[in-house]
Motif scaffolding. Structure first.
Motif, PDB file in Angstrom:
ATOM      1  N   LYS A  94       0.837  -1.206   0.000  1.00  0.00           N
ATOM      2  CA  LYS A  94       0.000   0.000   0.000  1.00  0.00           C
ATOM      3  C   LYS A  94       0.869   1.252   0.000  1.00  0.00           C
ATOM      4  CE  LYS A  94      -3.808   2.280   2.434  1.00  0.00           C
ATOM      5  NZ  LYS A  94      -4.738   2.231   3.599  1.00  0.00           N
ATOM      6  N   CYS A 105       2.337   1.695  -3.533  1.00  0.00           N
ATOM      7  CA  CYS A 105       1.353   2.180  -4.512  1.00  0.00           C
ATOM      8  C   CYS A 105       1.080   3.669  -4.329  1.00  0.00           C
ATOM      9  CB  CYS A 105       0.053   1.387  -4.388  1.00  0.00           C
ATOM     10  SG  CYS A 105       0.174  -0.331  -4.950  1.00  0.00           S
ATOM     11  N   SER A 154      -8.003   1.531 -11.449  1.00  0.00           N
ATOM     12  CA  SER A 154      -8.295   0.475 -10.483  1.00  0.00           C
ATOM     13  C   SER A 154      -9.487  -0.367 -10.939  1.00  0.00           C
ATOM     14  CB  SER A 154      -8.579   1.106  -9.110  1.00  0.00           C
ATOM     15  OG  SER A 154      -8.948   0.129  -8.161  1.00  0.00           O
ATOM     16  N   ILE A 167      -2.895  -4.768 -15.168  1.00  0.00           N
ATOM     17  CA  ILE A 167      -2.323  -3.491 -14.741  1.00  0.00           C
ATOM     18  C   ILE A 167      -2.032  -2.611 -15.953  1.00  0.00           C
ATOM     19  CG2 ILE A 167      -0.272  -2.429 -13.698  1.00  0.00           C
ATOM     20  CD1 ILE A 167      -0.238  -4.812 -11.745  1.00  0.00           C
ATOM     21  N   VAL A 187       5.172  -5.966  -7.155  1.00  0.00           N
ATOM     22  CA  VAL A 187       4.757  -4.573  -6.955  1.00  0.00           C
ATOM     23  C   VAL A 187       5.982  -3.675  -6.793  1.00  0.00           C
ATOM     24  CG1 VAL A 187       3.565  -2.990  -5.370  1.00  0.00           C
ATOM     25  CG2 VAL A 187       2.521  -5.178  -5.976  1.00  0.00           C
ATOM     26  N   VAL A 228       6.701  -0.430  -9.117  1.00  0.00           N
ATOM     27  CA  VAL A 228       6.828   0.904  -8.526  1.00  0.00           C
ATOM     28  C   VAL A 228       8.220   1.476  -8.751  1.00  0.00           C
ATOM     29  CG1 VAL A 228       6.830   2.189  -6.342  1.00  0.00           C
ATOM     30  CG2 VAL A 228       5.024   0.510  -6.815  1.00  0.00           C
ATOM     31  N   ALA A 250      -0.375   3.191 -10.521  1.00  0.00           N
ATOM     32  CA  ALA A 250      -0.473   2.983  -9.077  1.00  0.00           C
ATOM     33  C   ALA A 250      -1.842   2.419  -8.699  1.00  0.00           C
ATOM     34  CB  ALA A 250      -0.221   4.301  -8.349  1.00  0.00           C
ATOM     35  N   THR A 264      -2.329  -1.246  -9.892  1.00  0.00           N
ATOM     36  CA  THR A 264      -1.552  -2.165  -9.046  1.00  0.00           C
ATOM     37  C   THR A 264      -2.236  -2.362  -7.700  1.00  0.00           C
ATOM     38  OG1 THR A 264       0.475  -1.386 -10.112  1.00  0.00           O
ATOM     39  CG2 THR A 264       0.719  -2.600  -8.057  1.00  0.00           C
ATOM     40  N   LYS A 265      -2.765  -1.282  -7.136  1.00  0.00           N
ATOM     41  CA  LYS A 265      -3.454  -1.370  -5.838  1.00  0.00           C
ATOM     42  C   LYS A 265      -4.676  -2.287  -5.919  1.00  0.00           C
ATOM     43  CE  LYS A 265      -5.879   1.542  -2.455  1.00  0.00           C
ATOM     44  NZ  LYS A 265      -7.250   1.055  -2.721  1.00  0.00           N
ATOM     45  N   ASP A 278     -11.607   4.884  -4.257  1.00  0.00           N
ATOM     46  CA  ASP A 278     -10.483   5.183  -5.153  1.00  0.00           C
ATOM     47  C   ASP A 278     -10.769   6.354  -6.087  1.00  0.00           C
ATOM     48  OD1 ASP A 278      -9.084   3.067  -4.048  1.00  0.00           O
ATOM     49  OD2 ASP A 278      -9.801   1.628  -5.530  1.00  0.00           O
TER      50      ASP A 278
END
Length: 327
Positions: free
Chosen positions: A50, A53, A83, A101, A178, A182, A236, A239-240, A251
């Motif tokens: 978290k 992200c 998302s 993603i 992840v 990132v 981001a 991926t979250k 979100d």
């Protein structure tokens, strides 16, 4: 004379050494990577994911605000839309996590292009209000659209198998994936900032009329950085969604845009590493102060006020000034 004027106003463009990474930046990146590789064996991997992200989200926003000089109150639109698309692609279309993603990131880039092409026609507070208005439109669309699940969101999103081979169900497997995503995103942002394109962005931020007089097509640069920022914010968010196996209205709600502004200002607007620190602090507070319930927001507000009073350039901004080195 005109050719020399470009060199004087944009000192880093086209000069030797403008692209090379300073030694202290290399050490910071290596230190960050080393710490991140050890962290999942000490701390809860989902919490760390978290943080990662939101660090990428904050850095993407900082690219627009800190280096482009464009304040957007609607970046949750790209984070949240990516998302939803990523979660839908993984659950309904059965795509692998990397393709899900990527699909979400592309959706955010397209949305950024559509909104940015209209928003950049205004400046200052009007630009900010336009981005907020579009973000609210995305929010209400997310409430009504059938594929988003309304208030329930998209739940039980499968993590799948990376490249169809490696299971992402174990938290540590997903964590290292992840981390790679990132870290690659942070390097891309760093390269953008320290490229000739990035130097022109800084010139536009500092003195737009002067940049126009030098012959730069300012609107094109603004649109380009807007789309890049939206795409990276989408990366981001997408991926979250895989990490938490959920895409929800949180979100795309306006408070998410407010959070990323807070992270950026707290860490240091216009710095490379400030948003990472700001994101880590905010996410850590939300996680470890959760027992206080609604008081978490009040505590965050108090900490933010104190930080603004004591660290006017942000935590990393003040540290950079003390060390007399750009961070």
């Amino acid at each position: 004379m005109a050719a020399n004027t470009h060199t004087l106003d944009l000192p880093a463009v086209g000069r030797p050494g403008a692209i090379g990474m300073p030694t202290h930046h290399k050490l910071i990146f290596l230190g960050f990577l080393a710490l991140a590789l050890v962290a999942p064996y000490v701390l809860y991997p989902v919490f760390l994911m978290k943080v990662l992200c939101f660090a990428l989200f904050a850095c993407a926003f900082n690219l627009l605000l800190g280096f482009g000089g464009l304040l957007s109150f609607g970046h949750a639109a790209y984070f949240g839309s990516a998302s939803y698309v990523s979660a839908h692609a993984a659950k309904v279309w059965g795509l692998t996590p990397e393709l899900s993603i990527l699909t979400g990131t592309l959706a955010a880039a397209v949305l950024g292009l559509a909104i940015g092409s209209l928003a950049i026609r205004r400046q200052g507070i009007y630009f900010a209000m336009v981005t907020l208005a579009f973000a609210q439109m995305v929010f209400f669309f997310s409430v009504q659209a059938p594929f988003t699940g309304g208030e329930d969101g998209i739940q039980s999103v499968p993590r799948g198998h990376l490249f169809g081979l490696i299971s992402m169900a174990p938290d540590r497997n997903l964590y290292f994936f992840v981390l790679a995503v990132v870290f690659a995103g942070l390097l891309i942002i760093y390269r953008i900032i320290h490229s000739p394109f990035g130097q022109v962005l800084k010139a536009i931020r500092d003195n737009e009329p002067r940049s126009v007089s030098l012959g730069y097509r300012v609107d094109r640069y603004k649109l380009a950085v807007f789309v890049l920022s939206a795409a990276l914010a989408g990366l981001a968010g997408a991926t979250k969604a895989i990490v938490f196996q959920l895409a929800s209205l949180t979100d795309v709600y306006w408070t998410m845009s407010g959070e990323v502004v807070l992270m950026t200002l707290l860490g240091g607007m216009g710095t490379v590493f400030g948003p990472i620190v700001g994101a880590a602090i905010i996410v850590a507070m939300q996680n470890y102060l959760a027992t206080f319930g609604a008081w978490v927001t009040v505590i965050q507000g108090v900490i933010f006020v104190i930080s603004v009073l004591l660290f006017r350039e942000g935590i990393i901004g003040v540290l950079s000034k003390w060390l007399k080195k750009p961070l």
